[in-house]
Design a protein around this motif. Structure first.
Motif, PDB file in Angstrom:
ATOM      1  N   SER A  76      79.196  26.815  32.241  1.00 47.26           N
ATOM      2  CA  SER A  76      78.484  28.015  32.819  1.00 47.26           C
ATOM      3  C   SER A  76      77.300  28.687  32.198  1.00 47.26           C
ATOM      4  O   SER A  76      76.844  29.614  32.766  1.00 47.26           O
TER       5      SER A  76
ATOM      6  N   TRP B  50      75.093  29.043  36.059  1.00 49.25           N
ATOM      7  CA  TRP B  50      76.104  30.052  36.461  1.00 49.25           C
ATOM      8  C   TRP B  50      77.046  29.939  37.433  1.00 49.25           C
ATOM      9  O   TRP B  50      78.203  30.621  37.413  1.00 49.25           O
ATOM     10  N   VAL B  51      77.051  28.949  38.229  1.00 49.95           N
ATOM     11  CA  VAL B  51      77.895  28.524  39.446  1.00 49.95           C
ATOM     12  C   VAL B  51      79.058  28.191  39.029  1.00 49.95           C
ATOM     13  O   VAL B  51      80.071  28.101  39.705  1.00 49.95           O
TER      14      VAL B  51
ATOM     15  N   ILE C 249      83.324  28.592  40.215  1.00 49.93           N
ATOM     16  CA  ILE C 249      84.325  27.482  40.427  1.00 49.93           C
ATOM     17  C   ILE C 249      85.410  27.457  39.348  1.00 49.93           C
ATOM     18  O   ILE C 249      86.405  27.470  39.859  1.00 49.93           O
TER      19      ILE C 249
ATOM     20  N   TRP D 101      77.364  17.084  40.607  1.00 51.23           N
ATOM     21  CA  TRP D 101      77.481  18.203  41.490  1.00 51.23           C
ATOM     22  C   TRP D 101      78.487  17.709  42.547  1.00 51.23           C
ATOM     23  O   TRP D 101      79.051  18.706  43.041  1.00 51.23           O
TER      24      TRP D 101
END
Length: 485
Positions: free
Chosen positions: A412, A416-417, A421, A279
């Motif tokens: 995704s 979901w983020v 991006i 991340w």
């Protein structure tokens, strides 16, 4: 056993030849130093080809060859697999092309820098090639660290080659920032040894908890420094004070690839990196991509524009590798292919800039127009490099970007983020292509400007290298896919 022995000798010869060549180059008369450099770069390139041939002959079986130990602790050895044999060919072959290009570029006919190349230029170029071989083939974190530092010293010498006050400041800036980054690799090596009793990269898979965070975090920090990612990006644009062939090699093909390579190698060897590292990598890569794009919009100096473009493209590689932390094989393959393909495309772009400097005496884009009519091969090279960097099929960049986006959107479904991006990064990719296309329209077609009209002829060696890189901008993706399987 016989195959292992042959590959050991071939890898050792490929590693040592550039260093031997550097010593001979430094001691040679100035008139033949450049040819000694080209000869040893050629021999090292043949060594990587032989290594690949022997790897195929060994059924492409991964192999770790210990070379130097202290007691039961391996200090240095070779790791030979699909990735190391592919990347080592790229960095050494591009070193050969840059040395050939330099023979034409570093002479009195250069309108921007009329100057005959010194022995130290060619000697440091060979040392850099040798250091890249050592780093890419190293099977230990300690070996990576040693060659990581050697590349830093060579970059300092080559960026400050012209010995102007500005170039020496830029060289020191590059040395200091990348040396600060190397502290991450020191921490990673120490943590690995304390927790496993070895420096072997294969021991990365034994780490868990805080030691894993320290080790992989240290590697990622070191990688950011070498590959000029936020917050350690400031050295790369200033490093454009180097001779343009140096910019092509250090800042497209080799030095900036050190960071992404050591990060990729840690992912391959560990198998289970803490997700927080992934991340952090994704967030910083995305920020770097957007920041890099915004910074190259106002650039008028072609090399500085390419420097910021390089920072952005390396962000894409970090994005792919960070997605691979979550177990995506497609993302890992995309990252490795991106390292290979981008090296050829961006080297072509830098050497096009060098050709404009050589012939026209300037690389300021507003002063250049109608390049195609006066210098067809430079105009075609500009066009091919633009399309390749933007990822337009059938150029090599497409076969790196497409699997990256496929892997990102696939992730995704789980997070979901990743959708916003990847959409943001996709918008940047299209905008980047539009901006490069804008400069292509202003610089390449049309009636020649005054600077272009007065352009001097391009030396044969420089023309030959541009032709080879144009071909490789189509062919490298085929080589990468065939090799990686």
């Amino acid at each position: 056993m016989e195959s292992s022995s042959l590959m050991t000798h071939t890898a050792l010869a490929t590693l040592l030849l550039p260093f031997i060549g550097a010593l001979l180059t430094a001691c040679s008369p100035k008139s033949i130093a450049k040819w000694v450099c080209v000869l040893f770069a050629l021999l090292a390139t043949l060594g990587t080809v032989a290594l690949g041939w022997e790897f195929i002959d060994n059924s492409k079986a991964d192999m770790v060859i210990p070379l130097l130990s202290y007691g039961d602790t391996a200090l240095f050895g070779f790791i030979l697999d699909r990735i190391s044999t592919l990347i080592v060919f790229a960095v050494v072959f591009l070193g050969l092309l840059v040395s050939v290009y330099s023979v034409g570029y570093l002479n009195r006919g250069n309108r921007e820098h009329p100057h005959d190349g010194e022995n130290r230029y060619y000697a440091f170029l060979l040392i850099f090639i040798g250091a890249m071989v050592g780093l890419v083939l190293s099977s230990t974190l300690l070996g990576q660290l040693v060659f990581f530092e050697i590349t830093g010293g060579c970059s300092w010498a080559l960026i400050g080659y012209y010995q102007t006050a500005k170039s020496q400041r830029s060289a020191m800036k590059a040395l200091l920032i990348t040396h600060v980054a190397s502290l991450g690799l020191f921490i990673a090596a120490a943590t690995l040894f304390i927790n496993t009793g070895t420096f072997d990269l294969s021991a990365l898979s034994q780490l868990d908890g805080l030691p894993a965070l320290l080790t992989f975090g240290g590697i990622l920090f070191a990688a950011w420094g070498k590959s000029a990612q936020l917050p350690l990006q400031a050295w790369l644009p200033d490093a454009m004070e180097a001779p343009t062939p140096v910019s092509a090699y250090l800042h497209a093909a080799s030095m900036v690839k050190v960071g992404v390579y050591i990060f990729a190698r840690s992912i391959i060897e560990s198998g289970h990196i803490p997700h927080i590292i992934g991340w952090v990598g994704i967030v910083m890569a995305t920020l770097t991509i957007i920041y890099g794009f915004l910074m190259y919009l106002p650039q008028k100096d072609m090399k500085r524009l390419l420097a910021w473009s390089t920072i952005t493209q390396l962000g894409y590689i970090f994005l792919a590798l960070s997605i691979a932390v979550f177990g995506s094989q497609n993302a890992l393959n995309a990252g490795i292919a991106y390292i290979f393909n981008h090296a050829f495309a961006k080297s072509l772009f830098f050497l096009v800039a060098g050709s404009l400097s050589y012939c026209c005496g300037t690389r300021m884009l507003p002063q250049l127009r109608g390049v195609l009519s006066k210098m067809p091969i430079v105009g075609v090279g500009f066009c091919i490099a633009t399309l390749a960097i933007a990822g337009v099929p059938p150029l090599n960049g497409f076969f790196s970007k497409f699997p990256l986006f496929a892997a990102g959107f696939a992730l995704s479904r789980e997070f979901w983020v990743m959708t916003p991006i990847m959409v943001l990064v996709l918008v940047e990719s299209v905008a980047s292509f539009a901006w490069l296309l804008y400069w292509f329209g202003r610089v390449i077609p049309g009636q020649p400007s005054e600077d272009v009209l007065q352009a001097s002829p391009l030396p044969t060696s420089m023309r030959l290298v541009l032709l080879i890189l144009i071909v490789m901008s189509f062919a490298s993706s085929v080589i990468a896919v065939a090799w990686l399987g």
